[in-house]
Design a protein around this motif. Structure first.
Motif, PDB file in Angstrom:
ATOM      1  N   SER A   1       0.831  -1.205   0.000  1.00 38.62           N
ATOM      2  CA  SER A   1       0.000   0.000   0.000  1.00 38.62           C
ATOM      3  C   SER A   1       0.861   1.250   0.000  1.00 38.62           C
ATOM      4  CB  SER A   1      -0.896   0.010   1.235  1.00 38.62           C
ATOM      5  OG  SER A   1      -1.623   1.204   1.284  1.00 38.62           O
ATOM      6  N   VAL A   2       0.454   2.241  -0.780  1.00 45.13           N
ATOM      7  CA  VAL A   2       1.211   3.476  -0.878  1.00 45.13           C
ATOM      8  C   VAL A   2       0.572   4.551  -0.009  1.00 45.13           C
ATOM      9  CG1 VAL A   2       2.584   4.647  -2.632  1.00 45.13           C
ATOM     10  CG2 VAL A   2       0.898   2.981  -3.325  1.00 45.13           C
ATOM     11  N   GLY A   3      -0.652   4.351   0.415  1.00 44.28           N
ATOM     12  CA  GLY A   3      -1.387   5.396   1.090  1.00 44.28           C
ATOM     13  C   GLY A   3      -1.056   5.612   2.550  1.00 44.28           C
ATOM     14  N   ILE A   4      -0.142   4.852   3.110  1.00 45.40           N
ATOM     15  CA  ILE A   4       0.168   4.998   4.528  1.00 45.40           C
ATOM     16  C   ILE A   4       1.181   6.129   4.703  1.00 45.40           C
ATOM     17  CG2 ILE A   4       1.147   3.873   6.548  1.00 45.40           C
ATOM     18  CD1 ILE A   4       0.168   1.245   5.420  1.00 45.40           C
ATOM     19  N   ALA A   5       0.849   7.060   5.560  1.00 43.70           N
ATOM     20  CA  ALA A   5       1.714   8.218   5.798  1.00 43.70           C
ATOM     21  C   ALA A   5       2.994   7.784   6.492  1.00 43.70           C
ATOM     22  CB  ALA A   5       0.987   9.251   6.630  1.00 43.70           C
ATOM     23  N   LYS A   6       4.119   8.338   6.041  1.00 44.10           N
ATOM     24  CA  LYS A   6       5.414   8.045   6.646  1.00 44.10           C
ATOM     25  C   LYS A   6       5.991   9.256   7.351  1.00 44.10           C
ATOM     26  CE  LYS A   6       6.585   4.654   3.120  1.00 44.10           C
ATOM     27  NZ  LYS A   6       7.473   4.349   1.997  1.00 44.10           N
ATOM     28  N   TYR A   7       5.533  10.445   6.973  1.00 38.32           N
ATOM     29  CA  TYR A   7       6.066  11.681   7.530  1.00 38.32           C
ATOM     30  C   TYR A   7       4.917  12.569   7.994  1.00 38.32           C
ATOM     31  CZ  TYR A   7       9.975   9.953   4.804  1.00 38.32           C
ATOM     32  OH  TYR A   7      10.955   9.156   4.287  1.00 38.32           O
ATOM     33  N   ALA A   8       5.144  13.309   9.074  1.00 36.80           N
ATOM     34  CA  ALA A   8       4.106  14.194   9.605  1.00 36.80           C
ATOM     35  C   ALA A   8       4.715  15.526  10.012  1.00 36.80           C
ATOM     36  CB  ALA A   8       3.418  13.556  10.811  1.00 36.80           C
ATOM     37  N   ASN A   9       3.907  16.562   9.877  1.00 35.97           N
ATOM     38  CA  ASN A   9       4.287  17.903  10.290  1.00 35.97           C
ATOM     39  C   ASN A   9       4.252  17.943  11.819  1.00 35.97           C
ATOM     40  OD1 ASN A   9       4.462  20.641  10.834  1.00 35.97           O
ATOM     41  ND2 ASN A   9       2.923  21.236   9.339  1.00 35.97           N
ATOM     42  N   PRO A  10       5.344  18.285  12.489  1.00 34.44           N
ATOM     43  CA  PRO A  10       5.337  18.290  13.953  1.00 34.44           C
ATOM     44  C   PRO A  10       4.376  19.319  14.552  1.00 34.44           C
ATOM     45  CG  PRO A  10       7.484  19.010  13.103  1.00 34.44           C
ATOM     46  CD  PRO A  10       6.646  18.631  11.933  1.00 34.44           C
ATOM     47  N   GLU A  11       4.068  20.376  13.796  1.00 39.86           N
ATOM     48  CA  GLU A  11       3.137  21.382  14.303  1.00 39.86           C
ATOM     49  C   GLU A  11       1.687  20.974  14.117  1.00 39.86           C
ATOM     50  OE1 GLU A  11       4.006  25.204  12.677  1.00 39.86           O
ATOM     51  OE2 GLU A  11       6.067  25.185  13.422  1.00 39.86           O
ATOM     52  N   ASN A  12       1.411  20.131  13.133  1.00 39.87           N
ATOM     53  CA  ASN A  12       0.051  19.672  12.874  1.00 39.87           C
ATOM     54  C   ASN A  12       0.137  18.245  12.365  1.00 39.87           C
ATOM     55  OD1 ASN A  12      -2.555  19.165  12.118  1.00 39.87           O
ATOM     56  ND2 ASN A  12      -2.758  20.913  10.760  1.00 39.87           N
ATOM     57  N   LYS A  13      -0.073  17.277  13.247  1.00 42.39           N
ATOM     58  CA  LYS A  13       0.089  15.864  12.909  1.00 42.39           C
ATOM     59  C   LYS A  13      -0.887  15.405  11.818  1.00 42.39           C
ATOM     60  CE  LYS A  13       3.277  14.739  15.939  1.00 42.39           C
ATOM     61  NZ  LYS A  13       4.594  14.349  15.576  1.00 42.39           N
ATOM     62  N   ALA A  14      -1.906  16.194  11.530  1.00 43.70           N
ATOM     63  CA  ALA A  14      -2.841  15.832  10.462  1.00 43.70           C
ATOM     64  C   ALA A  14      -2.221  16.077   9.088  1.00 43.70           C
ATOM     65  CB  ALA A  14      -4.140  16.619  10.603  1.00 43.70           C
ATOM     66  N   ASP A  15      -1.196  16.926   9.010  1.00 44.12           N
ATOM     67  CA  ASP A  15      -0.471  17.156   7.757  1.00 44.12           C
ATOM     68  C   ASP A  15       0.540  16.033   7.593  1.00 44.12           C
ATOM     69  OD1 ASP A  15      -1.779  19.511   7.230  1.00 44.12           O
ATOM     70  OD2 ASP A  15      -0.205  20.789   8.051  1.00 44.12           O
ATOM     71  N   THR A  16       0.258  15.115   6.676  1.00 46.42           N
ATOM     72  CA  THR A  16       1.141  13.974   6.486  1.00 46.42           C
ATOM     73  C   THR A  16       1.552  13.856   5.025  1.00 46.42           C
ATOM     74  OG1 THR A  16      -0.740  12.496   6.143  1.00 46.42           O
ATOM     75  CG2 THR A  16       0.118  12.684   8.404  1.00 46.42           C
ATOM     76  N   TRP A  17       2.562  13.008   4.800  1.00 45.06           N
ATOM     77  CA  TRP A  17       3.043  12.740   3.446  1.00 45.06           C
ATOM     78  C   TRP A  17       3.477  11.289   3.408  1.00 45.06           C
ATOM     79  CZ3 TRP A  17       8.515  13.052   1.496  1.00 45.06           C
ATOM     80  CH2 TRP A  17       8.573  12.970   0.109  1.00 45.06           C
ATOM     81  N   THR A  18       3.146  10.598   2.315  1.00 46.35           N
ATOM     82  CA  THR A  18       3.464   9.176   2.187  1.00 46.35           C
ATOM     83  C   THR A  18       4.903   8.926   1.759  1.00 46.35           C
ATOM     84  OG1 THR A  18       2.750   9.112  -0.117  1.00 46.35           O
ATOM     85  CG2 THR A  18       1.090   8.599   1.573  1.00 46.35           C
ATOM     86  N   GLY A  19       5.585   9.974   1.301  1.00 46.58           N
ATOM     87  CA  GLY A  19       6.941   9.797   0.813  1.00 46.58           C
ATOM     88  C   GLY A  19       6.977   9.627  -0.697  1.00 46.58           C
ATOM     89  N   ARG A  20       5.808   9.667  -1.318  1.00 44.65           N
ATOM     90  CA  ARG A  20       5.713   9.545  -2.770  1.00 44.65           C
ATOM     91  C   ARG A  20       5.108  10.814  -3.339  1.00 44.65           C
ATOM     92  NH1 ARG A  20       5.113   3.797  -4.941  1.00 44.65           N
ATOM     93  NH2 ARG A  20       4.396   5.013  -6.708  1.00 44.65           N
TER      94      ARG A  20
END
Length: 109
Positions: free
Chosen positions: A68-87
């Motif tokens: 699965s590609v949709g799992i977030a790997k990185y998150a904004n420390p100021e707002n954990k809802a802001d994520t990025w999968t690395g792709r």
């Protein structure tokens, strides 16, 4: 299952909980999908067919590429809802931080 009183959680706790729920949902979907694929393959086999014969071959997916590609790997420390999968394109919050000298590993979940 233990119940959580969300009314008494802080904003940070709620955001962390949201991230955990999103990750758990993605994992549950992957698990359900693989179980369903197995059941369908078994059912097709009992009738003398393969899944590829019934639905056509899956294009663009070689062995080991059903992750699965949709799992977030990185998150904004100021707002954990802001994520990025690395792709794909890096989000603006991450680009800004990297320009200021942060390392990508600093934002891993």
């Amino acid at each position: 299952m233990a119940s959580v009183n969300v009314d008494k959680l802080s904003l940070k706790e709620l955001v962390d909980l949201e991230a955990k729920v999103k990750k758990a949902l993605a994992l549950a979907r992957d698990r359900e999908r693989s179980e369903l694929k197995k059941k369908m393959a078994d059912l097709a086999e009992t009738h003398g067919f393969s899944v590829a014969e019934l639905f056509g071959a899956t294009r663009g997916r070689g062995p080991g590429k059903n992750k699965s590609v949709g799992i977030a790997k990185y998150a904004n420390p100021e707002n954990k809802a802001d994520t990025w999968t690395g792709r794909g394109r890096k989000p603006n919050w991450l680009v800004d931080r990297l320009k200021k000298g942060s390392k990508l590993g600093d934002f891993e979940i």
